[in-house]
Design an enzyme around this catalytic site. Sequence first.
Site, short mmCIF file in Angstrom:
data_model
loop_
_atom_site.label_atom_id
_atom_site.label_comp_id
_atom_site.label_asym_id
_atom_site.label_seq_id
_atom_site.Cartn_x
_atom_site.Cartn_y
_atom_site.Cartn_z
N ASN A 43 8.64 -34.67 11.56
CA ASN A 43 8.21 -35.97 12.21
C ASN A 43 6.77 -36.39 11.72
O ASN A 43 5.99 -35.44 11.33
CB ASN A 43 8.34 -35.94 13.72
CG ASN A 43 7.40 -34.59 14.35
OD1 ASN A 43 7.47 -33.44 13.62
ND2 ASN A 43 7.41 -34.67 15.47
N GLU A 45 3.94 -39.15 12.96
CA GLU A 45 3.57 -39.84 13.96
C GLU A 45 2.43 -40.74 13.27
O GLU A 45 1.76 -40.69 12.59
CB GLU A 45 2.80 -39.16 14.91
CG GLU A 45 4.18 -38.32 15.71
CD GLU A 45 3.66 -37.34 16.79
OE1 GLU A 45 2.48 -37.05 16.93
OE2 GLU A 45 4.49 -36.87 17.45
N GLU A 56 14.57 -35.59 12.07
CA GLU A 56 16.09 -35.93 11.58
C GLU A 56 16.29 -37.24 10.79
O GLU A 56 16.72 -37.36 9.55
CB GLU A 56 17.01 -36.04 12.69
CG GLU A 56 17.05 -34.97 13.69
CD GLU A 56 16.08 -35.06 14.79
OE1 GLU A 56 14.84 -35.17 14.60
OE2 GLU A 56 16.25 -34.67 15.97
#
Length: 138
Positions: A43, A45, A56
């Site tokens: 991930n 951010e 994903e």
Amino acid sequence: MTNKENLIAEAKKAREKAYTPYSKFSVGAAIKTKSGKVYTGCNIEIAALSVSCCAERVAIFRAIADGERDFSELAVTGDTSKPISPCGSCRQVMSEFFDTSANMYLTNLNHDTKTMKINELLPFSFQPEDLVNGENDE
Ligand code: THU
């Protein structure tokens, strides 16, 4: 190592690359193409939080951008007490590229693992064929 354990290990390794200065919650994902190639994601951010991207989707988008279209398995891991649960947006993206036979290994750092299929994760999903009727609109 089994195929499943190997993909989970790849997801765990990818998690180490997560860029999560805001949530401090790191996630890793790995997907396998039907031809046997593995693509990973973490991930990422962004200070404007809504434009962040889950692990994903990073894995899937990397593979798509590399010309891959057919995937057989996905593994995702995070530091959750139960196997991690993919968000709704990722489920929709997964449903675009994974068929109903594909195994999704949802896991955590303790290796609690739940294996699910996309139609269990996202039943009655909007599918590419649903767009066909739109061709009749004026
Ligand atoms: N996240 C993922 O990357 N995958 C999941 O399956 C659940 C949530 C990310 C999004 C955000 O960067 C952080 O985890 C906290 O929600």
